[in-house]
Enzyme design. Sequence first.
Site, PDB file in Angstrom:
ATOM      1  N   LYS A 189      86.647  49.800  52.636  1.00 22.48           N
ATOM      2  CA  LYS A 189      87.032  50.996  51.850  1.00 22.48           C
ATOM      3  C   LYS A 189      87.093  51.822  51.042  1.00 22.48           C
ATOM      4  O   LYS A 189      85.800  51.751  50.605  1.00 22.48           O
ATOM      5  CB  LYS A 189      88.629  49.687  50.889  1.00 22.48           C
ATOM      6  CG  LYS A 189      88.350  49.093  49.982  1.00 22.48           C
ATOM      7  CD  LYS A 189      87.277  49.377  48.723  1.00 22.48           C
ATOM      8  CE  LYS A 189      87.224  50.168  47.748  1.00 22.48           C
ATOM      9  NZ  LYS A 189      86.349  50.343  47.306  1.00 22.48           N
ATOM     10  N   TYR A 274      92.469  49.314  44.525  1.00 24.36           N
ATOM     11  CA  TYR A 274      92.738  47.376  44.595  1.00 24.36           C
ATOM     12  C   TYR A 274      93.788  47.633  44.028  1.00 24.36           C
ATOM     13  O   TYR A 274      94.635  46.095  44.159  1.00 24.36           O
ATOM     14  CB  TYR A 274      91.158  47.359  44.085  1.00 24.36           C
ATOM     15  CG  TYR A 274      90.451  47.214  44.326  1.00 24.36           C
ATOM     16  CD1 TYR A 274      90.767  45.393  45.078  1.00 24.36           C
ATOM     17  CD2 TYR A 274      89.098  47.752  44.804  1.00 24.36           C
ATOM     18  CE1 TYR A 274      89.370  45.346  46.031  1.00 24.36           C
ATOM     19  CE2 TYR A 274      89.001  47.650  44.939  1.00 24.36           C
ATOM     20  CZ  TYR A 274      88.020  46.271  46.050  1.00 24.36           C
ATOM     21  OH  TYR A 274      87.347  46.232  46.833  1.00 24.36           O
TER      22      TYR A 274
HETATM   23  P1  NAD Z   1      76.039  51.645  48.435  1.00 29.16           P
HETATM   24  O1  NAD Z   1      74.911  53.767  47.840  1.00 29.16           O
HETATM   25  O2  NAD Z   1      75.144  50.291  47.732  1.00 29.16           O
HETATM   26  O3  NAD Z   1      75.159  51.511  50.373  1.00 29.16           O
HETATM   27  C1  NAD Z   1      75.441  52.613  51.009  1.00 29.16           C
HETATM   28  C2  NAD Z   1      74.890  52.681  52.114  1.00 29.16           C
HETATM   29  O4  NAD Z   1      74.569  54.046  52.842  1.00 29.16           O
HETATM   30  C3  NAD Z   1      72.891  53.134  51.499  1.00 29.16           C
HETATM   31  O5  NAD Z   1      72.264  52.172  52.310  1.00 29.16           O
HETATM   32  C4  NAD Z   1      72.330  54.431  51.365  1.00 29.16           C
HETATM   33  O6  NAD Z   1      71.173  54.205  52.156  1.00 29.16           O
HETATM   34  C5  NAD Z   1      74.039  55.192  53.110  1.00 29.16           C
HETATM   35  N1  NAD Z   1      73.353  56.377  52.935  1.00 29.16           N
HETATM   36  C6  NAD Z   1      73.903  56.791  54.476  1.00 29.16           C
HETATM   37  N2  NAD Z   1      74.084  58.455  54.117  1.00 29.16           N
HETATM   38  C7  NAD Z   1      74.089  58.100  52.795  1.00 29.16           C
HETATM   39  C8  NAD Z   1      74.176  59.546  51.654  1.00 29.16           C
HETATM   40  N3  NAD Z   1      74.424  60.887  52.568  1.00 29.16           N
HETATM   41  N4  NAD Z   1      74.451  59.221  50.723  1.00 29.16           N
HETATM   42  C9  NAD Z   1      74.116  57.955  49.884  1.00 29.16           C
HETATM   43  N5  NAD Z   1      73.771  57.021  51.074  1.00 29.16           N
HETATM   44  C10 NAD Z   1      74.247  57.277  52.536  1.00 29.16           C
HETATM   45  O7  NAD Z   1      76.894  51.892  48.173  1.00 29.16           O
HETATM   46  P2  NAD Z   1      78.052  50.053  49.032  1.00 29.16           P
HETATM   47  O8  NAD Z   1      78.089  49.794  47.238  1.00 29.16           O
HETATM   48  O9  NAD Z   1      77.253  49.942  49.348  1.00 29.16           O
HETATM   49  O10 NAD Z   1      79.583  51.080  49.275  1.00 29.16           O
HETATM   50  C11 NAD Z   1      79.532  50.810  50.076  1.00 29.16           C
HETATM   51  C12 NAD Z   1      81.045  50.783  50.986  1.00 29.16           C
HETATM   52  O11 NAD Z   1      81.561  49.983  50.865  1.00 29.16           O
HETATM   53  C13 NAD Z   1      81.857  52.669  50.139  1.00 29.16           C
HETATM   54  O12 NAD Z   1      83.008  52.180  51.536  1.00 29.16           O
HETATM   55  C14 NAD Z   1      82.696  51.424  49.416  1.00 29.16           C
HETATM   56  O13 NAD Z   1      83.650  52.206  49.209  1.00 29.16           O
HETATM   57  C15 NAD Z   1      82.574  50.226  49.575  1.00 29.16           C
HETATM   58  N6  NAD Z   1      82.673  48.811  49.060  1.00 29.16           N
HETATM   59  C16 NAD Z   1      83.590  48.454  49.186  1.00 29.16           C
HETATM   60  C17 NAD Z   1      83.782  47.329  48.192  1.00 29.16           C
HETATM   61  C18 NAD Z   1      84.427  45.412  48.680  1.00 29.16           C
HETATM   62  O14 NAD Z   1      84.889  45.078  47.719  1.00 29.16           O
HETATM   63  N7  NAD Z   1      84.934  45.308  49.731  1.00 29.16           N
HETATM   64  C19 NAD Z   1      82.675  47.053  47.146  1.00 29.16           C
HETATM   65  C20 NAD Z   1      81.730  47.601  47.324  1.00 29.16           C
HETATM   66  C21 NAD Z   1      81.344  48.780  48.316  1.00 29.16           C
END
Ligand code: NAD
Length: 446
Positions: A189, A274
């Site tokens: 999401k 949420y």
């Molecule tokens: P994060 O920034 O920790 O990780 C993102 C990943 O994408 C990294 O490994 C990064 O290297 C990669 N990436 C690839 N291209 C990129 C770019 N152009 N710019 C930045 N990063 C790039 O993020 P996250 O917290 O893991 O979130 C990822 C997804 O998961 C989002 O859509 C977020 O909304 C979702 N999320 C959901 C929950 C949940 O509880 N369901 C919790 C946190 C995040």
Amino acid sequence: MFQESSAAAPEITDLEPRHDESRRQFINHAGRGLLAVGVAGALPLAAAKAAAPDAALPPATGPLDIKLPPLEADTDPKGADPFNPDAPERRVGYALVGLGHLTLNEILPAFGQCKHAKAVALVSGDPEKMRKVAQQYGIKPSSCYSYQTYDQLKDNPEVEVIYIVLPNSMHHEFTLRGAKAGKHILCEKPMANTAKECEEMIAACKKAGKKLMIAYRIQYEPLNRAAMKLVRDKTYGATKLLQMVNCQNQAHDQQWRHKKALAGGGALPDIGLYCLNTTRFLLGEEPTEVSAQIYSTPSDARFKEVEENVTFTLRFPSGVISQCTTGYGTFNSKAYTVHAETGSIKMDPAFPYHGLRQERVHAPNGKQLKETPNDPMKNQFALEMDHMAECVRQNKTPYTPGEEGLQDQRIMEAIYQSARENKPVKLPAVAKLDAFRGEAPTDEEA
Ligand code: NAD
């Protein structure tokens, strides 16, 4: 917080089957590595087996035909049913796309608590990080892909589901490419940055004959599901009002979440979602009107491109009003209260990964009673990944399909419009309950 140096991965040598190694030797080899890391979800399996039809797979989870002598008298309370996972060959293979906070800290560890899903492939832009993660979880080097070679997943029969865990703006592209590669998609999401992108993602998966699920973990979490049942059963009479809050104070060096092009927005699509999605889940109804206000501290560099605070009010056909608050610049607060005629249900906290608490307050004989059910402490990511795996095996529509994500996106666009125009915005009436949901998770899955 994941620290690359702290991974302390046991040294597992290459898990690829060598050409001169028999299948039996290969499985023994892989099994030893897996025992070392204690992750049930990463067992490799022969490619041909993964591609085999369901009938050729070992039986699904069922009671184990092994009787152990009782440890306690019949009069003592019984514990939960034993964890009863599918045989590794039966579990659905997942490719994880993006190795950021969520994948490393929550999703990959959660496979150890899955019954029906296992991690078999990784996709990342950072080969060195991917090598370490692959070693830790026993993923074969040949099942590690870059964003450029991602499309080659089509030739990997071990992968049945692609789980997209990338910045929001990338969900659209990677869903379209994943569906074209012939894989089912579980997408984080918010589903995408615009409703149009959501529609294209749904169409692409339909065209490819593949399932699309949005990772709304709260809809699979037992305490939130119990709250939903109390609301729908009118246990405390009709629900009248909901109050929802999801706030946190963002780190100043947060990268993509503060860039509009990558995140689509600020607090609203990230955490305010949420409040919106859980309101819709608890009620089963769809809002017919939304009004909203937005404010961002002008001097705060975090909120140059995306919004800081949003309050929005959703009105429902039954008369229920849900008042939602989300913010990116205040102390962590993630809770809701359902106000019904003869009782209230408070979830505080409601939205974190662990440590949820529910309090039910009512007065059955004129005396106030507080009930605090035990948290079954199920891993929310394991539950949602197992649900998707069961949908794949049993050809069911996921409970939270693409249509569920699209509906949230449409409502979020109306929330922004209301704040911009400073007036309520009407939404199309939807008569049916659970209009955008698929088949509910079974008790065994929940
Ligand atoms: P994060 O920034 O920790 O990780 C993102 C990943 O994408 C990294 O490994 C990064 O290297 C990669 N990436 C690839 N291209 C990129 C770019 N152009 N710019 C930045 N990063 C790039 O993020 P996250 O917290 O893991 O979130 C990822 C997804 O998961 C989002 O859509 C977020 O909304 C979702 N999320 C959901 C929950 C949940 O509880 N369901 C919790 C946190 C995040």
